[in-house]
Write a protein that holds these residues in place. Sequence first.
Motif, mmCIF file in Angstrom:
data_model
loop_
_atom_site.group_PDB
_atom_site.id
_atom_site.type_symbol
_atom_site.label_atom_id
_atom_site.label_comp_id
_atom_site.label_asym_id
_atom_site.label_seq_id
_atom_site.Cartn_x
_atom_site.Cartn_y
_atom_site.Cartn_z
ATOM 1 N N MET A 156 4.676 -1.237 -3.067
ATOM 2 C CA MET A 156 3.324 -0.960 -3.564
ATOM 3 C C MET A 156 3.398 -0.372 -4.964
ATOM 4 S SD MET A 156 1.200 0.265 -0.229
ATOM 5 C CE MET A 156 -0.307 0.726 -1.056
ATOM 6 N N SER A 157 4.628 -0.070 -5.413
ATOM 7 C CA SER A 157 4.813 0.253 -6.835
ATOM 8 C C SER A 157 5.974 -0.602 -7.318
ATOM 9 C CB SER A 157 5.077 1.746 -7.028
ATOM 10 O OG SER A 157 6.265 2.095 -6.397
ATOM 11 N N GLY A 158 6.245 -0.553 -8.616
ATOM 12 C CA GLY A 158 7.284 -1.414 -9.180
ATOM 13 C C GLY A 158 6.654 -2.605 -9.885
ATOM 14 N N GLU A 159 7.489 -3.624 -10.148
ATOM 15 C CA GLU A 159 6.979 -4.765 -10.916
ATOM 16 C C GLU A 159 5.890 -5.508 -10.146
ATOM 17 O OE1 GLU A 159 9.908 -7.496 -12.437
ATOM 18 O OE2 GLU A 159 8.373 -8.730 -13.395
ATOM 19 N N SER A 160 4.896 -5.932 -10.875
ATOM 20 C CA SER A 160 3.824 -6.738 -10.307
ATOM 21 C C SER A 160 3.119 -5.996 -9.172
ATOM 22 C CB SER A 160 4.403 -8.070 -9.803
ATOM 23 O OG SER A 160 3.380 -8.942 -9.456
ATOM 24 N N SER A 161 2.990 -4.694 -9.285
ATOM 25 C CA SER A 161 2.360 -3.888 -8.234
ATOM 26 C C SER A 161 1.351 -2.913 -8.823
ATOM 27 C CB SER A 161 3.428 -3.134 -7.443
ATOM 28 O OG SER A 161 4.270 -4.035 -6.784
ATOM 29 N N SER A 162 0.506 -3.421 -9.681
ATOM 30 C CA SER A 162 -0.565 -2.568 -10.204
ATOM 31 C C SER A 162 -1.599 -2.354 -9.103
ATOM 32 C CB SER A 162 -1.224 -3.229 -11.413
ATOM 33 O OG SER A 162 -0.305 -3.292 -12.476
ATOM 34 N N ARG A 163 -2.194 -1.183 -9.118
ATOM 35 C CA ARG A 163 -3.272 -0.910 -8.155
ATOM 36 C C ARG A 163 -4.505 -0.411 -8.908
ATOM 37 N NH1 ARG A 163 -1.591 3.274 -3.728
ATOM 38 N NH2 ARG A 163 -3.503 2.508 -2.737
ATOM 39 N N ALA A 164 -5.680 -0.898 -8.517
ATOM 40 C CA ALA A 164 -6.912 -0.421 -9.140
ATOM 41 C C ALA A 164 -7.377 0.868 -8.458
ATOM 42 C CB ALA A 164 -7.996 -1.483 -9.043
ATOM 43 N N ASP A 165 -6.943 1.045 -7.217
ATOM 44 C CA ASP A 165 -7.294 2.242 -6.453
ATOM 45 C C ASP A 165 -5.964 2.911 -6.093
ATOM 46 O OD1 ASP A 165 -7.815 4.053 -4.467
ATOM 47 O OD2 ASP A 165 -8.830 2.651 -3.116
ATOM 48 N N ILE A 166 -5.731 4.090 -6.610
ATOM 49 C CA ILE A 166 -4.411 4.703 -6.385
ATOM 50 C C ILE A 166 -4.479 5.839 -5.365
ATOM 51 C CG2 ILE A 166 -3.377 3.976 -8.567
ATOM 52 C CD1 ILE A 166 -3.955 6.901 -9.571
ATOM 53 N N SER A 167 -5.379 5.690 -4.412
ATOM 54 C CA SER A 167 -5.394 6.699 -3.346
ATOM 55 C C SER A 167 -4.435 6.275 -2.232
ATOM 56 C CB SER A 167 -6.811 6.848 -2.791
ATOM 57 O OG SER A 167 -7.287 5.595 -2.367
ATOM 58 N N ILE A 168 -4.191 7.179 -1.292
ATOM 59 C CA ILE A 168 -3.448 6.825 -0.087
ATOM 60 C C ILE A 168 -4.307 5.789 0.652
ATOM 61 C CG2 ILE A 168 -2.628 7.708 2.136
ATOM 62 C CD1 ILE A 168 -2.159 10.399 0.780
ATOM 63 N N PRO A 169 -3.715 4.686 1.125
ATOM 64 C CA PRO A 169 -4.531 3.658 1.764
ATOM 65 C C PRO A 169 -5.416 4.214 2.895
ATOM 66 C CG PRO A 169 -2.340 2.821 1.359
ATOM 67 C CD PRO A 169 -2.306 4.280 0.999
ATOM 68 N N ALA A 170 -6.589 3.585 3.043
ATOM 69 C CA ALA A 170 -7.640 4.091 3.930
ATOM 70 C C ALA A 170 -7.170 4.339 5.362
ATOM 71 C CB ALA A 170 -8.801 3.100 3.928
ATOM 72 N N SER A 171 -6.294 3.470 5.872
ATOM 73 C CA SER A 171 -5.839 3.630 7.258
ATOM 74 C C SER A 171 -5.167 5.001 7.424
ATOM 75 C CB SER A 171 -4.831 2.532 7.598
ATOM 76 O OG SER A 171 -3.800 2.518 6.621
#
Length: 756
Positions: free
Chosen positions: A505-520
């Motif tokens: 979920m981080s590293g190359e090609s792993s941009s996130r628009a929402d950087i919170s802990i996933p909802a689950s």
Amino acid sequence: MKKTISIAAALLLAQLSFAQSDYTSKAKALMAKMTLEEKIGQLNLVTPGGGVLTGSVVSSDVESKIKNGQVGGLFGIETPEKVRKAQDLAVKQSRLHIPLIFGMDVIHGHKTLYPIPLGISASWDLEMIQKSAAMAAKESTADGLSWAFSPMVDIARDPRWGRISEGSGEDPYLGGEIAKAVVRGYQGKSLSLNNTMMACVKHFALYGGAEAGREYNTVDMSKIKMYEYYLPPYKAAVEAGAGSVMSSFNEIDGVPASANQWLLTDLLRKQWGFKGFVVSDYTSVNEMTDHGIGDLQTVSARALKAGLDMDMVGEGMLTTLLKSLKEGKVSIADIDLACLRILEAKYKLGLFDDPYRYIDESRPAKDILTAENRTIVRNMAAHSMVLLKNNNQLLPLKKSGTIALVGPLADNRRNMLGTWSVSGDWNLSVSVKEGIKNVVGNSVNIIYAKGANITDDAELANHVNVFGVQADMDSRTPAEMINEAVEAAKKSDIVVAVVGESADMSGESSSRADISIPASQVALLKALSATGKPLVIVLINGRPLTLVWENEHANAILEAWAPGTEAGNAVADVLFGDYNPSGKITATFPRSVGQIPIYYNHKNTGRPFSGTGSPKFKSTYLDESNDPLFPFGFGLSYTKFEYSSIHVSKSSLTGNEKLIASVDVKNVGSYKGEEVVQLYISDPVASVTRAVKDLKGFQKIALNAGELKTVQFEITPEQLSFYNNDLKRVWEAGDFIIQIGTNSSDVKSAKVNWKK
Ligand code: NOJ
């Protein structure tokens, strides 16, 4: 004293330049025998596949190309057996027997993994970082490799960008110090030793400035910002002697880095004096067609002319340079120069003296995944962890009672190594559950429950599961999992929730628009918090996250990053107090995504908001504070450090005088601990606007309970200097605010005046 050092340095430089010219003449003598095709062959770097790919293309016909002298180097293969086979093809079956160079993405260790680079940067422990890199070099060379695609030194101010995990965060000074330590660790005293390898500084340059944190996106920045904030770590790595540089995917001033003459020749070679070779990133030459600057022949010729020496995977140079030569688009001298630089590197590595120097089938068993290496990475992991919150000294935990250990990352080996662990075997890593058992044995009753999936979003899971299932979907419903965890919590004295991101979920090609802990996982945390049991959150993740709710509701938060092979043992060492955490974050943790980019060394603006009074017509948001959740340099300890006010040797100085600034730091708590004492300087009035403050030094000290140490910093005009509008490094007379403290926001200050 100074004179002796500079004479010694001059002698070393003289020896190095003698060595350089020695390699040069040998390489030139060899080139006299080479055909043009063979010279172009040296510029070709291929990957035969079989390992983890980092692009969508794999090289074909590798074997016959090696025999035909059409390959200069190989990456993505390891073990002495495999490397020997490939080297045999080059040395025994190609016309001139020129050895291959073998590279690999050794980013945070080879097979014994230490934490991701963002994690180790949080240790601020240069000695330990250098030692870890030296260990990685020893393991890699035992596996037949001689070239590491690291250090990655891209400054990043945007945690949406997944590759923030691969670098040292947002500060150029700290980033530069770490870059030097890593280069020294890899390259050791001599590149030709069989346990050292060549470093490759990447991604040159400014890759971390991608707009909106979106991977591979456009970069556009002022020259002052480049020189002051983004370029220093690359320069530091070059000055430390890094043998190679990798160009980046992004454009700079409208020209992609891989064909950017200003970048690769004027800056890197003419201004910085770089003598090694430059390799492209994975198909970054070909990708310049999509950037829109021409077809494959055009971009390959432009890359060569700009100063790019080796073409990774795309084979644009291999397939088009002869044509470009015939058409006068490149010259023989251009091809010769690139070939020369690659051959020189092979001479430096000792590959011409012995092409099998790094190939010894008996070494892996002796040098890889040894008990000694595991100890090194366990220590490195413990030193990288950052205590973000610890209400009422909940941590360290007692080695007794009942603990509910919950969360999708609690009994999970799969995600402990983090991104870029291409040679690592996650099966050999230690989960948090296993680590706790190792450290506390049966003295603590552990009730385990998974509690949630890493994510319930199937699309996100598919994205991050490309290299194997990291984010799995449990057969139970979310409610069933949460219920089980809540029942465990109710039966326990305390809850430890291990949550965060999967490795990719981080590293190359792993941009996130929402950087919170996933909802689950947030749903799980909310249910646990509602039980009223003390809640400790252990974070496994590769970037700063938005943690406002977590910070309000958890009693303690430990940021463990992706800790590596010894993950669980190191987490347990810290949770149970066998190691008192000393890490400090090197990238600001925002309160919300809307604040990004957010970084401590920002400008003041003409309408700064001090935090009090009316915010109208001030630089603020209507709906968010300007402050981060956790500032750069922040991290707690199980003990407490008290800082005295700053003592300065003089309050008024002239010219090249030196200022000594000191503070007394006292451990007023009851645990032995380490503290990173940070020096910042502000220059409130200058000919160009300056950041509100810049890190200029730091010292990591150890203090026993009750102990006091005086920490001294020597400050010279060099630390006051900056790039002015003509891009000249100058310092200007005036007042300076010297600040020393425990993080970038919490400092003691003293004003001095410095005249020319
Ligand atoms: C692409 C990445 O950007 C770079 O960091 C890496 O070294 C190469 N692939 C090779 O795997």
